[in-house]
Design a protein around this motif. Sequence first.
Motif, PDB file in Angstrom:
ATOM      1  N   GLY A 151     -20.026   3.790 -34.765  1.00 25.43           N
ATOM      2  CA  GLY A 151     -20.540   2.539 -35.283  1.00 25.43           C
ATOM      3  C   GLY A 151     -21.364   1.826 -34.224  1.00 25.43           C
ATOM      4  O   GLY A 151     -21.528   2.323 -33.107  1.00 25.43           O
ATOM      5  N   GLY A 155     -18.981  -2.178 -35.169  1.00 22.79           N
ATOM      6  CA  GLY A 155     -18.122  -1.129 -35.703  1.00 22.79           C
ATOM      7  C   GLY A 155     -18.782  -0.405 -36.861  1.00 22.79           C
ATOM      8  O   GLY A 155     -20.013  -0.329 -36.933  1.00 22.79           O
ATOM      9  N   HIS A 180     -18.558  -0.089 -25.143  1.00 21.66           N
ATOM     10  CA  HIS A 180     -19.825  -0.075 -25.868  1.00 21.66           C
ATOM     11  C   HIS A 180     -20.073   1.336 -26.407  1.00 21.66           C
ATOM     12  O   HIS A 180     -19.656   2.333 -25.792  1.00 21.66           O
ATOM     13  CB  HIS A 180     -20.961  -0.504 -24.948  1.00 21.66           C
TER      14      HIS A 180
HETATM   15  C1  LIG Z   1     -18.378  -1.716 -29.436  1.00 23.49           C
HETATM   16  S1  LIG Z   1     -17.578  -0.621 -30.496  1.00 23.49           S
HETATM   17  C2  LIG Z   1     -17.319  -1.579 -31.973  1.00 23.49           C
HETATM   18  C3  LIG Z   1     -16.456  -2.736 -31.787  1.00 23.49           C
HETATM   19  C4  LIG Z   1     -16.232  -3.517 -33.038  1.00 23.49           C
HETATM   20  N1  LIG Z   1     -15.852  -4.827 -32.629  1.00 23.49           N
HETATM   21  C5  LIG Z   1     -15.142  -2.910 -33.915  1.00 23.49           C
HETATM   22  O1  LIG Z   1     -14.098  -3.524 -34.031  1.00 23.49           O
HETATM   23  O2  LIG Z   1     -15.313  -1.842 -34.489  1.00 23.49           O
HETATM   24  C6  LIG Z   1     -18.855   0.438 -31.038  1.00 23.49           C
HETATM   25  C7  LIG Z   1     -18.439   1.824 -31.396  1.00 23.49           C
HETATM   26  O3  LIG Z   1     -18.085   2.527 -30.199  1.00 23.49           O
HETATM   27  C8  LIG Z   1     -17.078   3.454 -30.468  1.00 23.49           C
HETATM   28  N2  LIG Z   1     -15.950   3.155 -29.565  1.00 23.49           N
HETATM   29  C9  LIG Z   1     -15.796   2.079 -28.772  1.00 23.49           C
HETATM   30  N3  LIG Z   1     -14.658   2.161 -28.060  1.00 23.49           N
HETATM   31  C10 LIG Z   1     -14.083   3.324 -28.395  1.00 23.49           C
HETATM   32  C11 LIG Z   1     -12.872   3.986 -28.007  1.00 23.49           C
HETATM   33  N4  LIG Z   1     -12.042   3.482 -27.103  1.00 23.49           N
HETATM   34  N5  LIG Z   1     -12.618   5.188 -28.566  1.00 23.49           N
HETATM   35  C12 LIG Z   1     -13.476   5.738 -29.472  1.00 23.49           C
HETATM   36  N6  LIG Z   1     -14.610   5.161 -29.880  1.00 23.49           N
HETATM   37  C13 LIG Z   1     -14.912   3.964 -29.359  1.00 23.49           C
HETATM   38  C14 LIG Z   1     -16.727   3.356 -31.953  1.00 23.49           C
HETATM   39  O4  LIG Z   1     -17.456   4.328 -32.663  1.00 23.49           O
HETATM   40  C15 LIG Z   1     -17.222   1.948 -32.283  1.00 23.49           C
HETATM   41  O5  LIG Z   1     -17.568   1.843 -33.646  1.00 23.49           O
END
Ligand SMILES: C[S@@+](CC[C@H](N)C(=O)[O-])C[C@H]1O[C@@H](n2cnc3c(N)ncnc32)[C@H](O)[C@@H]1O
Length: 200
Positions: A151, A155, A180
């Motif tokens: 995402g 997300g 990120h």
């Molecule tokens: C910044 S994050 C999205 C945060 C958003 N606030 C949410 O709650 O979905 C962006 C994308 O990075 C990936 N991502 C971020 N942290 C991750 C983690 N610890 N493990 C797997 N994917 C992660 C996921 O695909 C997520 O949709």
Amino acid sequence: MRRFVIIGQRASASPDFSLADLAGSSGRLDVLLRCLRAALLVSHGLRRDTVVYLVLLGGASAPRSLRIDGASARFLRPDERSLALLVQKSLAAPVAGAGFSLVRPGVAVANEGLAAVLADLGPCSPYLLEEHAPDLREAALSLADPVFFLGDHQGLDPASGARLAALGASAIGVGPVSVHADDAITLVVNELDRREAASG
Ligand SMILES: C[S@@+](CC[C@H](N)C(=O)[O-])C[C@H]1O[C@@H](n2cnc3c(N)ncnc32)[C@H](O)[C@@H]1O
């Protein structure tokens, strides 16, 4: 081959954004461009075994998708402005018909969203990058033809999540902290590099 699909909930599907204010005018296309760089570019070159899809769900022209193929793309530079210009020019190119149309070497555009991407992917091993999912380091990843879905800063939208669930995508995580999206890609790519090196 490695493939990455980044779904931008608001990312502009039209070229009508300002390079001078990319984050503010493009529905955060900048997030997707950093993902593109993380997946495709290495020091002094491109990963020729990698394809990146950007799904653009923002604006009146949405949905549209871009496919950037490391095997045939030329003149990709790592700075965000250059990548934004590439995307802008690609989105301005006329595209007709169903599926992806090549608009420049290694870059193709489709006038559809995730549906076009899934059709283009064909049979594959799908993984959904998700916070709090089972750790990538412990996962029995397919090295043959993995596809990783992510995402954007917001997300994953529910409709895309439902499609990926129907596809049978396995959820994997990259650690206990929400990072990120481009950093999540870096961690995946590094794990794949290590596993490939270890398996000779
Ligand atoms: C910044 S994050 C999205 C945060 C958003 N606030 C949410 O709650 O979905 C962006 C994308 O990075 C990936 N991502 C971020 N942290 C991750 C983690 N610890 N493990 C797997 N994917 C992660 C996921 O695909 C997520 O949709």
